[in-house]
Design an enzyme around this catalytic site. Structure first.
Site, short mmCIF file in Angstrom:
data_model
loop_
_atom_site.label_atom_id
_atom_site.label_comp_id
_atom_site.label_asym_id
_atom_site.label_seq_id
_atom_site.Cartn_x
_atom_site.Cartn_y
_atom_site.Cartn_z
N HIS A 1 26.01 7.15 -22.98
CA HIS A 1 24.55 7.01 -23.10
C HIS A 1 23.93 7.78 -21.93
O HIS A 1 24.16 7.43 -20.77
CB HIS A 1 24.13 5.54 -23.05
CG HIS A 1 24.66 4.74 -24.21
ND1 HIS A 1 23.96 4.63 -25.40
CD2 HIS A 1 25.80 4.04 -24.38
CE1 HIS A 1 24.66 3.87 -26.25
NE2 HIS A 1 25.78 3.51 -25.65
N LEU A 2 23.17 8.83 -22.25
CA LEU A 2 22.59 9.66 -21.18
C LEU A 2 21.10 9.39 -20.95
O LEU A 2 20.53 9.91 -20.00
CB LEU A 2 22.84 11.14 -21.44
CG LEU A 2 24.30 11.60 -21.34
CD1 LEU A 2 24.41 13.11 -21.52
CD2 LEU A 2 24.93 11.17 -20.02
N ARG A 3 20.45 8.63 -21.81
CA ARG A 3 19.07 8.13 -21.57
C ARG A 3 17.98 9.19 -21.56
O ARG A 3 16.84 8.87 -21.21
CB ARG A 3 18.99 7.33 -20.27
CG ARG A 3 20.03 6.23 -20.12
CD ARG A 3 19.93 5.19 -21.21
NE ARG A 3 20.75 4.02 -20.89
CZ ARG A 3 21.34 3.26 -21.81
NH1 ARG A 3 21.22 3.54 -23.09
NH2 ARG A 3 22.06 2.22 -21.46
N HIS B 1 34.12 1.01 -29.35
CA HIS B 1 34.46 -0.08 -28.41
C HIS B 1 35.11 -1.31 -29.03
O HIS B 1 34.52 -2.40 -29.03
CB HIS B 1 33.25 -0.48 -27.58
CG HIS B 1 31.93 -0.57 -28.33
ND1 HIS B 1 31.77 -1.31 -29.48
CD2 HIS B 1 30.72 -0.02 -28.07
CE1 HIS B 1 30.52 -1.21 -29.89
NE2 HIS B 1 29.87 -0.42 -29.06
N ASN C 1 27.88 -5.17 -24.23
CA ASN C 1 27.97 -5.43 -25.65
C ASN C 1 28.90 -4.41 -26.31
O ASN C 1 28.62 -3.22 -26.24
CB ASN C 1 26.58 -5.33 -26.28
CG ASN C 1 26.58 -5.81 -27.71
OD1 ASN C 1 27.49 -6.53 -28.13
ND2 ASN C 1 25.58 -5.42 -28.47
N ASP D 1 31.55 4.26 -23.13
CA ASP D 1 30.31 3.50 -23.36
C ASP D 1 29.50 3.43 -22.06
O ASP D 1 28.87 2.40 -21.75
CB ASP D 1 30.57 2.10 -23.93
CG ASP D 1 29.33 1.55 -24.65
OD1 ASP D 1 28.29 2.23 -24.69
OD2 ASP D 1 29.42 0.43 -25.17
O1 DOR Z 1 26.58 -2.56 -23.63
C1 DOR Z 1 26.02 -1.78 -24.36
N1 DOR Z 1 25.06 -0.93 -23.91
N2 DOR Z 1 26.34 -1.77 -25.65
C2 DOR Z 1 25.65 -1.06 -26.55
O2 DOR Z 1 25.99 -1.12 -27.70
C3 DOR Z 1 24.48 -0.25 -26.13
C4 DOR Z 1 24.57 0.12 -24.72
C5 DOR Z 1 23.27 0.63 -24.17
O3 DOR Z 1 22.64 1.49 -24.80
O4 DOR Z 1 22.90 0.20 -23.08
ZN ZN Z 2 27.86 -0.11 -29.06
ZN ZN Z 3 27.24 2.41 -26.64
#
Ligand code: DOR
Ligand code: ZN
Ligand code: ZN
Length: 428
Positions: free
Chosen positions: A58-60, A230, A276, A303
């Site tokens: 996830h690079l935001r 995951h 998650n 993740d």
């Molecule tokens: O822990 C998590 N963070 N699980 C996800 O599915 C999304 C991710 C996030 O975008 O922060």
């Molecule tokens: Zn996920």
């Molecule tokens: Zn994810």
């Protein structure tokens, strides 16, 4: 432009050799007479691996550049030994159209530290209501190869079935965040004794396993490729084994944190451990390590999920789930898989580079270390150790669950198409 890596051990095997890289390609392996102007990397017997590929980052950017950008995330990736990452679609705006995915791809190329492959959303706005234009994204400049609503599950079986059916015509893969939402309403932690004692609503294993079982059957009947994000429970590994035995085109990843950490961490009350799917039991972690070793789980994906202090340093229930992963992945794999004898370095190349490159359909990544192959390479000092400090990581956010831990395995150099992108803990 040429570089010579002197005295490296490809895959940690055999006697040290020199590896000559010219114009982005490996041109000689053995005892090499380096050209005068060649950049020299003294490997001193360190382990040389194909550059790592992360299927799940996830690079935001766009939307939460206060926590990570394509620039800072690329730096973290290069320092972690990665030469390619797949950037998840749950940005703001969502990467559910060609404009956004092309922006992510182009920005990654401008930064130039790692190939940033955008993941396209499966459904418009990640709402789970109607399919996004998968074909347009697949045929865009970014050539999207992986689609996912990650963060959320494509819970509607009809939509998931359609996505799988379309994916076969496009030769792309659907990556599922397996979480039956009806079973995780209000969930805060792994459903079990520890969560119960603390009064946290549980996230049951069946919420993951039931979706994985369903999707494996949908993929089998559609003759489509499914990738399971995951994997966190031993039951999911059992389902995958069953599905693979029957010829389902299913692949799966496990995160470093699910290999090492468990719900024992709940006792800290520290939301840095909230993620998650949640951290599971020691028995789950042990079975995930075994499933990764025997190939039931194909690869490791981080993740990597940066979060701002105000979203993370709160009471447990309000904290966002997710933890940093790019700069610690190799070390966690070394700790959980290599030190334990479950994988040798050739196995590490398989789970961190070769399999993810195959699953993500990247022709120039995860290649053998041989003459004529693209020089996407990572040099690892297997004997060195380091201490994790969140503030010293390249990410803007600092939410690492490994703060203060001493870990084995240090990435000493990363080369992307022959260019040094990271060296001795510094960029470039
Ligand atoms: O822990 C998590 N963070 N699980 C996800 O599915 C999304 C991710 C996030 O975008 O922060
Ligand atoms: Zn996920
Ligand atoms: Zn994810």
């Amino acid at each position: 432009m040429s570089t010579v890596i002197k005295g490296a051990r490809p895959y940690g095997e055999g006697d040290p050799v020199d590896v000559l890289v010219e114009d982005g390609v490996i041109t000689a392996i053995g005892t090499v007479q380096a050209p005068e102007d060649a950049e020299v990397i003294e490997a001193n017997g360190q382990v040389l691996l194909p550059g790592f590929v992360d299927l799940h980052t996830h690079l935001r950017e766009p939307g939460r550049e206060d926590t990570e950008t394509i620039d800072t995330g690329s730096a973290a990736a290069a320092l972690g030994g990665y030469t390619a990452v797949f950037a998840m679609a749950n940005t703001d705006p969502v990467a559910d159209n060609a404009v956004i995915v092309d922006h992510v791809w182009r920005r990654g190329q401008e930064v130039g530290l790692v190939d940033v492959h955008p993941v396209g959303a499966v459904t418009v706005g990640l709402k789970g209501e109607k399919l996004a234009e998968l074909g347009t994204m697949a045929n865009s400049q970014a050539r999207v190869k992986v689609f996912s609503d990650d963060g959320l599950c494509v819970a509607d079986p009809l939509l998931m079935r359609r996505a799988l059916e379309y994916s076969t015509a496009l030769d792309v893969v659907i990556a599922q965040h397996a979480e039956e939402p009806r079973l995780t309403v209000g969930a805060q932690a792994h459903e079990g004794e520890r969560a119960a004692r603390l009064g946290y609503t549980g996230w049951p294993a069946a919420a993951e396993e039931s979706i994985v079982a369903r999707d494996c059957l949908l993929a089998l009947h559609a003759n489509a490729r499914l990738h399971v994000c995951h994997v966190s429970t031993s039951g999911t590994a059992d389902v995958l084994r069953w599905a693979k035995d029957r010829g389902t085109k299913v692949s799966a990843e496990v995160t470093p944190h699910h290999l090492l950490l468990t719900d024992e961490r709940l006792a800290t009350y520290d939301p840095v451990n909230k993620v998650n799917p949640p951290l599971r039991t020691e028995s789950d972690a042990e079975k995930l390590r075994a499933a990764l070793a025997d190939g039931t789980i194909d690869c490791v994906a981080t993740d990597h999920a940066p979060h701002a202090v105000q979203d993370k340093d709160t009471e447990w229930s309000a904290a966002r789930p997710g933890m940093l992963g790019l700069q610690t992945a190799l070390s966690i794999v070394a700790e959980t898989m290599v030190r334990t004898g479950l994988l040798d370095w050739r196995g590490v190349a398989r789970v961190l580079s070769e399999r993810p490159a195959e699953i993500g359909n990247l022709a120039d990544q995860g290649r053998p270390i041989e003459v004529g192959e693209p020089a996407n390479l990572t040099l690892v000092d297997p004997d060195a150790e380091w201490t994790v400090r969140g503030a010293e990581l390249a990410s803007i956010a600092a939410n690492t669950p490994y703060e203060g831990m001493r870990l084995p395995g240090v990435v000493t150099a990363t080369l992307l198409r022959g260019r040094i992108t990271a060296r001795d803990g510094k960029i470039g």
